[in-house]
Scaffold this motif. Structure first.
Motif, PDB file in Angstrom:
ATOM      1  N   VAL A  50       3.285   6.956   5.911  1.00 10.75           N
ATOM      2  CA  VAL A  50       2.784   7.968   6.851  1.00 10.75           C
ATOM      3  C   VAL A  50       3.924   8.765   7.494  1.00 10.75           C
ATOM      4  CG1 VAL A  50       1.530   8.309   9.025  1.00 10.75           C
ATOM      5  CG2 VAL A  50       0.567   6.860   7.239  1.00 10.75           C
ATOM      6  N   PRO A  51       4.956   8.124   8.041  1.00 14.84           N
ATOM      7  CA  PRO A  51       6.056   8.933   8.603  1.00 14.84           C
ATOM      8  C   PRO A  51       6.749   9.807   7.549  1.00 14.84           C
ATOM      9  CG  PRO A  51       6.190   6.689   9.419  1.00 14.84           C
ATOM     10  CD  PRO A  51       5.143   6.694   8.352  1.00 14.84           C
ATOM     11  N   LEU A  52       6.910   9.281   6.333  1.00 16.32           N
ATOM     12  CA  LEU A  52       7.520  10.090   5.273  1.00 16.32           C
ATOM     13  C   LEU A  52       6.643  11.280   4.918  1.00 16.32           C
ATOM     14  CD1 LEU A  52       8.975   7.358   2.894  1.00 16.32           C
ATOM     15  CD2 LEU A  52      10.225   8.875   4.429  1.00 16.32           C
ATOM     16  N   TRP A  53       5.321  11.066   4.885  1.00 15.24           N
ATOM     17  CA  TRP A  53       4.399  12.150   4.576  1.00 15.24           C
ATOM     18  C   TRP A  53       4.436  13.219   5.669  1.00 15.24           C
ATOM     19  CZ3 TRP A  53      -0.120  13.831   7.041  1.00 15.24           C
ATOM     20  CH2 TRP A  53      -0.854  14.767   6.332  1.00 15.24           C
ATOM     21  N   VAL A  54       4.497  12.812   6.929  1.00 19.97           N
ATOM     22  CA  VAL A  54       4.561  13.766   8.047  1.00 19.97           C
ATOM     23  C   VAL A  54       5.854  14.581   7.966  1.00 19.97           C
ATOM     24  CG1 VAL A  54       4.778  13.957  10.560  1.00 19.97           C
ATOM     25  CG2 VAL A  54       3.045  12.460   9.569  1.00 19.97           C
ATOM     26  N   ARG A 107       7.940  21.207   4.390  1.00 17.24           N
ATOM     27  CA  ARG A 107       7.250  22.232   3.587  1.00 17.24           C
ATOM     28  C   ARG A 107       6.848  23.422   4.450  1.00 17.24           C
ATOM     29  NH1 ARG A 107       3.297  19.244  -0.781  1.00 17.24           N
ATOM     30  NH2 ARG A 107       4.980  18.422  -2.045  1.00 17.24           N
ATOM     31  N   ALA A 108       6.371  23.152   5.663  1.00 13.11           N
ATOM     32  CA  ALA A 108       6.005  24.242   6.568  1.00 13.11           C
ATOM     33  C   ALA A 108       7.241  25.070   6.925  1.00 13.11           C
ATOM     34  CB  ALA A 108       5.348  23.692   7.826  1.00 13.11           C
ATOM     35  N   ARG A 109       8.347  24.394   7.169  1.00 10.10           N
ATOM     36  CA  ARG A 109       9.590  25.114   7.486  1.00 10.10           C
ATOM     37  C   ARG A 109      10.054  25.940   6.293  1.00 10.10           C
ATOM     38  NH1 ARG A 109      15.463  22.626   8.920  1.00 10.10           N
ATOM     39  NH2 ARG A 109      16.393  24.600   9.524  1.00 10.10           N
ATOM     40  N   LEU A 119      -2.797  -7.364   1.720  1.00 12.12           N
ATOM     41  CA  LEU A 119      -2.914  -6.633   2.993  1.00 12.12           C
ATOM     42  C   LEU A 119      -1.541  -6.350   3.597  1.00 12.12           C
ATOM     43  CD1 LEU A 119      -6.020  -8.346   4.614  1.00 12.12           C
ATOM     44  CD2 LEU A 119      -5.845  -6.011   3.732  1.00 12.12           C
ATOM     45  N   SER A 120      -0.606  -7.274   3.432  1.00  4.84           N
ATOM     46  CA  SER A 120       0.748  -7.041   3.932  1.00  4.84           C
ATOM     47  C   SER A 120       1.420  -5.897   3.182  1.00  4.84           C
ATOM     48  CB  SER A 120       1.592  -8.304   3.790  1.00  4.84           C
ATOM     49  OG  SER A 120       1.065  -9.338   4.564  1.00  4.84           O
ATOM     50  N   VAL A 121       1.250  -5.865   1.880  1.00  3.31           N
ATOM     51  CA  VAL A 121       1.819  -4.768   1.081  1.00  3.31           C
ATOM     52  C   VAL A 121       1.174  -3.442   1.481  1.00  3.31           C
ATOM     53  CG1 VAL A 121       1.969  -3.811  -1.254  1.00  3.31           C
ATOM     54  CG2 VAL A 121       2.529  -6.199  -0.855  1.00  3.31           C
ATOM     55  N   ALA A 122      -0.147  -3.442   1.625  1.00  7.15           N
ATOM     56  CA  ALA A 122      -0.841  -2.206   2.023  1.00  7.15           C
ATOM     57  C   ALA A 122      -0.374  -1.743   3.405  1.00  7.15           C
ATOM     58  CB  ALA A 122      -2.347  -2.428   2.017  1.00  7.15           C
ATOM     59  N   GLY A 123      -0.220  -2.677   4.330  1.00 11.79           N
ATOM     60  CA  GLY A 123       0.280  -2.323   5.667  1.00 11.79           C
ATOM     61  C   GLY A 123       1.684  -1.755   5.613  1.00 11.79           C
ATOM     62  N   GLY A 124       2.533  -2.340   4.773  1.00 13.93           N
ATOM     63  CA  GLY A 124       3.892  -1.822   4.620  1.00 13.93           C
ATOM     64  C   GLY A 124       3.912  -0.426   4.043  1.00 13.93           C
ATOM     65  N   ILE A 125       3.044  -0.183   3.075  1.00 12.48           N
ATOM     66  CA  ILE A 125       2.964   1.154   2.477  1.00 12.48           C
ATOM     67  C   ILE A 125       2.539   2.178   3.525  1.00 12.48           C
ATOM     68  CG2 ILE A 125       1.647   2.563   0.848  1.00 12.48           C
ATOM     69  CD1 ILE A 125       1.711   0.115  -1.041  1.00 12.48           C
TER      70      ILE A 125
END
Length: 94
Positions: free
Chosen positions: A57-61, A67-69, A46-52
């Motif tokens: 999420v910020p990297l994906w955003v 990509r939009a730019r 769960l700690s690894v999943a939380g870290g991922i």
């Protein structure tokens, strides 16, 4: 690019093996929560999943924004190329 996937797969396998070999029960306390007899493997995974999630999420955003730019800039470039081609075309030709 392929070596990156091999590294990620090896790291995931190592984390999984480590978590599964440490299956002893433990107690977790955080602020007002008190969880007893939780397997260490669950805590690790769960700690690894939380870290991922916290990192991914910020990297994906940011990637989505870039990509939009990029799409917008490609559209502007295509319009500028079309305009330039029209200006360079001789007046008498169709």
């Amino acid at each position: 690019m392929g070596i990156r996937y091999v590294f990620i797969a090896a790291l995931a396998a190592a984390i999984t093996v480590f978590a599964l070999q440490n299956h002893a029960a433990t107690s977790i306390r955080f602020l007002v929560w008190d969880l007893r007899d939780i397997p260490v493997a669950s805590v690790i995974l769960l700690s690894v999943a939380g870290g991922i999630v916290l990192v991914g999420v910020p990297l994906w955003v940011e990637r989505w924004r870039l990509r939009a730019r990029l799409r917008g800039l490609e559209t502007r470039l295509a319009a500028a190329e079309t305009l330039l081609a029209e200006r360079e075309r001789p007046k008498g030709s169709a």
